[in-house]
Design an enzyme around this catalytic site. Structure first.
Site, short mmCIF file in Angstrom:
data_model
loop_
_atom_site.label_atom_id
_atom_site.label_comp_id
_atom_site.label_asym_id
_atom_site.label_seq_id
_atom_site.Cartn_x
_atom_site.Cartn_y
_atom_site.Cartn_z
N CYS A 2 -11.37 5.32 -5.51
CA CYS A 2 -11.54 4.20 -6.44
C CYS A 2 -11.21 4.70 -7.85
O CYS A 2 -11.03 5.88 -8.08
CB CYS A 2 -12.99 3.71 -6.42
SG CYS A 2 -13.60 3.26 -4.81
N ARG A 27 -5.39 3.67 -7.41
CA ARG A 27 -6.47 4.35 -6.68
C ARG A 27 -7.26 3.38 -5.80
O ARG A 27 -8.06 3.78 -4.97
CB ARG A 27 -7.43 5.03 -7.66
CG ARG A 27 -6.79 6.09 -8.55
CD ARG A 27 -7.79 6.67 -9.51
NE ARG A 27 -8.86 7.33 -8.80
CZ ARG A 27 -8.78 8.58 -8.32
NH1 ARG A 27 -7.66 9.26 -8.48
NH2 ARG A 27 -9.78 9.13 -7.66
N TRP A 75 -11.46 0.84 -3.73
CA TRP A 75 -10.80 0.96 -2.43
C TRP A 75 -11.94 1.08 -1.44
O TRP A 75 -12.58 2.14 -1.34
CB TRP A 75 -9.90 2.17 -2.39
CG TRP A 75 -9.20 2.35 -1.08
CD1 TRP A 75 -9.56 3.16 -0.04
CD2 TRP A 75 -8.01 1.70 -0.63
NE1 TRP A 75 -8.70 3.06 0.99
CE2 TRP A 75 -7.71 2.16 0.66
CE3 TRP A 75 -7.16 0.77 -1.20
CZ2 TRP A 75 -6.62 1.73 1.40
CZ3 TRP A 75 -6.05 0.34 -0.47
CH2 TRP A 75 -5.80 0.81 0.81
N GLY A 100 -16.19 7.79 -4.30
CA GLY A 100 -16.53 8.81 -3.30
C GLY A 100 -17.26 8.16 -2.14
O GLY A 100 -17.27 6.94 -1.99
N GLU A 482 9.88 9.09 14.17
CA GLU A 482 9.31 8.88 12.82
C GLU A 482 10.17 9.56 11.77
O GLU A 482 10.43 8.98 10.71
CB GLU A 482 7.87 9.37 12.75
CG GLU A 482 7.23 9.28 11.38
CD GLU A 482 7.29 7.87 10.77
OE1 GLU A 482 7.55 6.89 11.48
OE2 GLU A 482 7.10 7.75 9.56
N GLU A 489 14.91 4.70 5.96
CA GLU A 489 14.37 3.67 5.06
C GLU A 489 14.39 4.09 3.59
O GLU A 489 14.40 3.23 2.72
CB GLU A 489 12.96 3.26 5.48
CG GLU A 489 11.91 4.33 5.37
CD GLU A 489 10.53 3.78 5.79
OE1 GLU A 489 10.25 2.60 5.59
OE2 GLU A 489 9.74 4.57 6.32
N HIS A 505 24.58 11.58 28.03
CA HIS A 505 24.84 10.34 28.80
C HIS A 505 25.52 9.28 27.96
O HIS A 505 25.36 8.09 28.21
CB HIS A 505 23.50 9.83 29.36
CG HIS A 505 22.86 10.79 30.32
ND1 HIS A 505 23.33 11.01 31.59
CD2 HIS A 505 21.83 11.65 30.14
CE1 HIS A 505 22.59 11.93 32.18
NE2 HIS A 505 21.67 12.34 31.33
N LYS A 605 5.79 -3.23 1.53
CA LYS A 605 4.79 -2.28 2.02
C LYS A 605 4.05 -2.85 3.23
O LYS A 605 3.71 -2.13 4.15
CB LYS A 605 3.77 -1.95 0.91
CG LYS A 605 2.71 -0.93 1.32
CD LYS A 605 3.32 0.38 1.75
CE LYS A 605 2.30 1.35 2.28
NZ LYS A 605 2.96 2.52 2.92
C1 AGP Z 1 6.80 2.78 7.39
O1 AGP Z 1 7.39 3.75 6.55
C2 AGP Z 1 7.29 1.39 7.09
N1 AGP Z 1 7.01 1.05 5.76
C3 AGP Z 1 6.89 0.37 8.13
O2 AGP Z 1 7.55 0.75 9.32
C4 AGP Z 1 5.39 0.24 8.45
O3 AGP Z 1 4.95 1.40 9.12
C5 AGP Z 1 5.20 -0.97 9.37
O4 AGP Z 1 5.61 -2.12 8.68
C6 AGP Z 1 3.78 -1.13 9.88
O5 AGP Z 1 2.93 -1.34 8.78
P1 AGP Z 1 1.35 -1.25 9.04
O6 AGP Z 1 1.06 0.15 9.47
O7 AGP Z 1 0.73 -1.59 7.72
O8 AGP Z 1 0.99 -2.23 10.11
#
Ligand code: AGP
Length: 610
Positions: A2, A27, A75, A100, A482, A489, A505, A605
């Site tokens: 926070c 934060r 948070w 905390g 990953e 991205e 293949h 996000k």
């Molecule tokens: C991850 O780098 C991406 N921004 C995206 O794939 C993200 O993981 C996905 O949209 C899922 O989001 P969430 O974990 O908030 O559900």
């Protein structure tokens, strides 16, 4: 985490506090509040929602003003985001803000109830406030009360406290959570972090643990726990506000990768009790999980990739079948679910539309739903029957990094719990495994972070690539998914994660002179086979970057153009330092291309729409 700020001076405190909180929203931002020392006593305005919601509420109280105030942007960690759970929290004699986690809040609450205290909120912070209040009633001394309270509290805290009968003065103390104290030209401050005070002064004290700061309009004093005056080191910062929000890092993404050791410790430590996995969820901490025949992990993007790691570790040590599904597919394909299936949703934001829809579909079919979520009180967290919270703190960069790592750590703990229930792992073996997780994962991720320069160099040789492959087998193949997404991205380089044994293949036809191939080899039993795959691509001109465990690098002569050795850790735990290296690699490629690392084109996000 926070954001906290306090001010005492001759200016109107409210705009200073609000402006300071705005610089601290990175934060935490699910609720905010302010308490002001006025002629009529301490007045508090607080609300769920972003800082703008608090500003709107303050407009309804235009008469509120004063030269001393404390503010907080939250948070949530204890108690969902709500007006009542927002900070500041008050007691009879005082009001405070806290960053905390008070681990022994329940035991403190019981003691306070015995002294006649009641509680309005669900938060650990309110219990901390009333503990200081109880001791202030007894000792009538703010420093003694705070000092004695912190000897009772277990956990992490940065506290800013104002007392009704000590106007224009803020007391502060911290343990684990950061807190700075500063004396500017127009007053004195406390704050969680430098951005909040940067507009007023570039000089500050980083409050040491076990020291209580007394901040008045014109001076700051420091006392040890026995109330002796002491000194603190004055420091000077040469960052601007934006840099300061990133802790001096150029981007949030690299800052958040560097937060992984702490995030992993904060996620794991409270979840290992008596050496065994402990989820603080009665059902999960008993044998409830033993009744499930199979597990469906459903998520999107990076969270789904964490699910792939979850599948690998659960099937490997608990021998329970796990099916990993992309939520947007799961929700429309009329999945076959049985009553004794477990559907596990993973989501950093807890607001991803497809994941939420998948959760609702599973619930509609009467299947038990468990969620792993980072944002407390988010939709997925609220609607799942049980939720395990990761403690990564806010993840600001669009590309998820620390959330992935802590999701994997919880999946590992779940796998150990299932293995003990399924009798594929003894309790002693489980204790040993958990102990190694706790000591070795944060340590080796820290070591991986120290390799940033070498990784940055490797990245410079990938910047010009248009196409790139990540190859591996077994757990390495899951890591590749990953790693590939991270690179795509934020660097806009087309990359593919491919099972090393599958290239021949068809896809190997794409490999030509200079095609970069990142080859992961951490899994011993398939290393020789992966090396065969590496030889295949090398013979077709590929530029191979080997990312390899120390043991396998010593045991095999892996054909490659360059090699990055993962810090030494048990093979089964190598995911954690390995993904840190892969995240850093993607980050440095993007940064060297001069791209907007934190806000890549076309991305959000949290994908709250289909
Ligand atoms: C991850 O780098 C991406 N921004 C995206 O794939 C993200 O993981 C996905 O949209 C899922 O989001 P969430 O974990 O908030 O559900």
């Amino acid at each position: 985490m926070c954001g906290i700020i306090g001010y005492s001076g001759d200016q109107d405190s409210i705009p200073i506090i609000i402006e300071g909180l705005r610089t601290l929203e990175y934060r935490g931002y699910d609720s905010a509040g302010i308490s002001v020392c006025t002629e009529e006593g301490i007045k508090t305005v607080k609300t769920q929602g972003r800082l703008t919601v608090l500003e709107d509420k303050l407009k309804e109280n235009p008469e509120l003003g004063g030269g001393c105030a404390i503010g907080h942007t939250r948070w949530a960690t204890h108690g969902e985001p709500s007006d009542t759970n927002s900070h500041p929290h008050s007691a009879k004699n005082l009001t405070l803000v806290h960053n905390g986690i008070i681990e022994n809040y329940a035991e403190i609450a019981e003691m306070l109830k015995g002294a006649g205290y009641t509680f309005e909120s669900e938060t650990d912070t309110e219990r901390g406030a009333k503990l200081i209040d109880l001791l202030y009633e007894k000792y009538q001394d703010p420093i003694v009360a705070i000092s004695k309270a912190t000897k009772i509290i277990r956990g992490s805290y940065a506290l800013g406290v104002i007392f009704n009968d000590i106007p224009d003065t803020i007391f502060a103390i911290r343990k684990d959570s950061p807190l700075i104290v500063a004396k500017g030209e127009d007053g004195c401050f406390i704050a969680s972090d430098i951005p909040a005070i940067l507009k007023h002064t570039k000089q500050y004290y980083r409050l040491a643990e076990g020291i209580i700061a007394k901040v008045s309009k014109s001076e700051v004093e420091f006392f040890d726990m026995e109330k002796n005056l002491t000194e603190q080191q004055l420091e000077t910062v040469d960052w601007d506000v934006e840099q300061a929000q990133k802790g001096g890092f150029p981007h949030f993404m690299i800052k958040e990768i560097h937060e992984e050791p702490e995030a992993l410790r904060k996620t794991l430590e409270p979840r290992i009790r008596d050496g065994l996995p402990y989820f603080d969820i009665p059902r999960l901490d008993g044998d409830f999980l033993s009744k499930f025949g199979s597990i469906h992990i459903v998520a999107c993007g990076t969270a789904m990739h964490a699910g792939l790691i979850g599948k690998a570790i659960i099937e490997r040590i608990a021998r329970i079948p796990v099916n990993v599904e992309i939520a947007s597919e799961f929700r429309y394909r009329n999945p076959i679910l049985k009553k004794n299936d477990l559907v596990l949703l993973i989501s950093q934001s807890g607001e991803t539309a497809d994941t939420l829809a998948a959760l609702r579909l599973a619930k509609a079919q009467g299947v038990y739903t468990l969620a792993i979520v980072n944002v407390i009180g988010s939709s997925v967290a609220r609607e799942a029957e049980d939720v395990m919270y990761t403690r990564a703190g806010p993840e600001i960069a669009v590309a998820s990094t620390k959330a992935y790592s802590v999701q994997c750590s919880l999946l590992y703990l779940l796998a150990v719990k299932l293995a003990v229930l399924n009798k594929t792992m003894s309790e002693d073996e489980a204790r040993d495994f958990c102990a190694r997780m706790l000591t070795d994962i944060p340590k080796t991720v820290t070591s991986a972070l120290e390799m940033s320069t070498k990784i940055c160099e490797a990245a410079s040789r990938l910047v010009a690539a248009e196409h790139l492959f990540y190859i591996g087998r077994d757990m390495d193949c899951q890591l590749c998914t990953e790693a590939s997404l991270k690179l795509k991205e934020i660097s806009y380089i087309h990359s593919e994660a491919y099972a090393a044994g599958e290239l021949k293949h068809g896809t190997i036809s794409l490999v030509t002179d200079g095609t970069p191939v990142i080859a992961l080899t951490t899994v011993g039993k398939v290393c020789e086979k992966t090396i065969s795959g590496i030889r295949e691509v090398k013979s077709r001109g590929a530029y191979v970057v080997s990312i390899c465990s120390e043991e396998l690098a010593a045991k095999y002569d892996i054909p490659c153009d360059e090699q990055i050795i993962i810090p030494h850790i048990d093979e089964i735990l190598s995911v954690f330092p390995a993904i840190c290296i892969l995240q850093l690699l993607a980050y440095h490629v993007s940064a060297q291309k001069g791209l907007d690392v934190d806000k890549p084109r076309n991305l959000a996000k949290s994908v709250t729409v289909e």
